[in-house]
Design an enzyme around this catalytic site. Structure first.
Site, PDB file in Angstrom:
ATOM      1  N   HIS A  20      -7.791  -1.293  16.438  1.00 25.91           N
ATOM      2  CA  HIS A  20      -6.311  -0.997  16.586  1.00 25.91           C
ATOM      3  C   HIS A  20      -6.127   0.145  17.490  1.00 25.91           C
ATOM      4  O   HIS A  20      -5.178   1.004  17.146  1.00 25.91           O
ATOM      5  CB  HIS A  20      -5.353  -0.854  15.362  1.00 25.91           C
ATOM      6  N   ARG A  38      -5.547   3.148  15.292  1.00 18.98           N
ATOM      7  CA  ARG A  38      -4.165   3.496  14.760  1.00 18.98           C
ATOM      8  C   ARG A  38      -4.099   2.878  13.477  1.00 18.98           C
ATOM      9  O   ARG A  38      -3.005   3.206  12.787  1.00 18.98           O
ATOM     10  CB  ARG A  38      -3.165   2.718  15.762  1.00 18.98           C
TER      11      ARG A  38
END
Ligand code: FMN
Ligand code: 173
Length: 331
Positions: A231, A234
């Protein structure tokens, strides 16, 4: 990093509200993984093959990774991204600021719909129907987010909602179009993957797999493909660089389904390394946002053009071949 992409990031930084720049740029926690995603490429080298005597084809196996809220970057938002995508797969975020039907209408190539399974399965089904009616060609369920990542920069700025006039348009008339109307739930399980598959005939991919055991479970569930991703640094700031997690997943899957990859891709050489390690395609997250902020549709087009040109150049220098035995570690 390709210097032309660095230039676009500089321009984006100059034009964006710093709060929005940091929403796009930031990662979770100490941003260790954010930095590692890019650093991992620097630790690898390629042994080119020589005298292969062939002209390479123009295939450019890149996808635009799903990122939320493109209208924070540019007024045209996801419409500009879609127009610029060309024949690259555009994975459109469920958290888009343009409705998915309009994104697909603006695109000339395939659009896939990224979905966070909503605990209310009626809401999940309504989202899947919107994607189907729009003409999306696949559903990509993001599986690395049982809870929102704690992005320190957003917390410092107090950024927790969209400015007036912007909304998560796909959520409209379902729950509500605010940022926090999108739920992330730790109760989502493989059973929900099965239920989404029952809802739709569209191919279902899972995005955010890092553990080879999860890749095997995904294959057993009949997914159409897997995206190895953390991600963009994140979610959990303890995971390896996405690139370092790729080979074990590729080995576990053993060719049964395609394994795409994203995280830290900033040059054509990065794309080549990911493909050499077995990725079926490489996803681009933040560089697309920098192009969009810097120059709208033209900026996104520039990002893809720069990466394509550089990738094909690298591929030619590698004799038109990319395979695991060509990858070595530096030092
Ligand atoms: C601002 C931002 C928003 C994102 N939003 C989503 C999202 O809505 N859904 C999703 O699955 N991934 C989302 N991601 C993760 C990206 O799809 C992708 O995994 C990551 O950005 C790839 O790394 P890169 O930015 O280093 O290229 C987001 C990433 C960023 C930077
Ligand atoms: O910021 C993100 O990484 C992200 O995935 C997201 C998803 C929904 C709303 C806002 C952000």
């Amino acid at each position: 990093m390709n210097p032309l992409l660095a230039e676009l990031h500089d321009k984006a930084r100059a034009v964006l509200d710093p709060v929005h720049h940091d929403f796009f740029a930031g990662g979770v926690g100490d941003e260790v993984v954010l930095a590692e995603n890019e650093a991992a490429f620097r630790r690898l080298a390629l042994l080119p093959r020589v005298l292969r005597g062939k002209q390479i084809s123009g295939d450019f196996p890149v996808m635009i990774s799903p990122t939320a809220f493109h209208r924070l970057a540019h007024p045209d938002g996801e419409l500009a991204t879609a127009r610029a995508a060309g024949d690259a797969v555009l994975v459109s975020s469920m958290a888009s600021t343009v409705p998915i039907a309009d994104v697909v209408a603006a695109a000339s190539g395939p659009v896939w719909f990224q979905l966070y399974v909503q605990p209310d399965m009626d809401v999940t089904e309504a989202l899947v129907r919107r994607a189907e009616r729009a003409g999306c060609e696949a559903v990509v369920v993001t599986v690395d987010s049982p809870v929102f990542g704690r992005h320190r920069r957003d917390l410092a700025h107090g950024f927790h909602d969209l400015p007036a006039g912007l909304a998560a348009e796909n959520m409209r008339d379902l729950v509500g179009p605010g940022l926090r109307d999108i739920e992330m739930s730790p109760l989502v399980s493989w059973e929900h993957i099965g239920r989404v598959q029952e809802m739709t005939a569209l191919p279902l991919w899972v995005k955010g797999v890092l553990h080879p055991k999860d890749a095997i479970i995904a294959v057993r569930h009949g997914v159409a493909g897997i995206v190895v991703s953390n991600h963009g640094g994140r979610q959990l700031d303890l995971v390896p660089a996405a690139l370092d997690a790729l080979p074990a997943v590729v080995d576990a899957v053993a060719g049964r389904v395609p394994v795409a990859f994203d995280g830290g891709v900033r040059s054509g050489g990065d794309i080549a390394l990911a493909l050499a390690l077995g990725a079926s395609s490489a996803g681009i997250g933040r560089p697309v946002l920098w192009g969009l902020a810097a120059d709208g549709e033209q900026g996104v087009r520039r990002v893809l053009d720069v990466l394509r040109d550089e990738f094909l150049h690298v591929l030619t220098l590698c004799g038109g071949e990319l395979s695991r035995d060509m990858v070595v570690t530096r030092c």
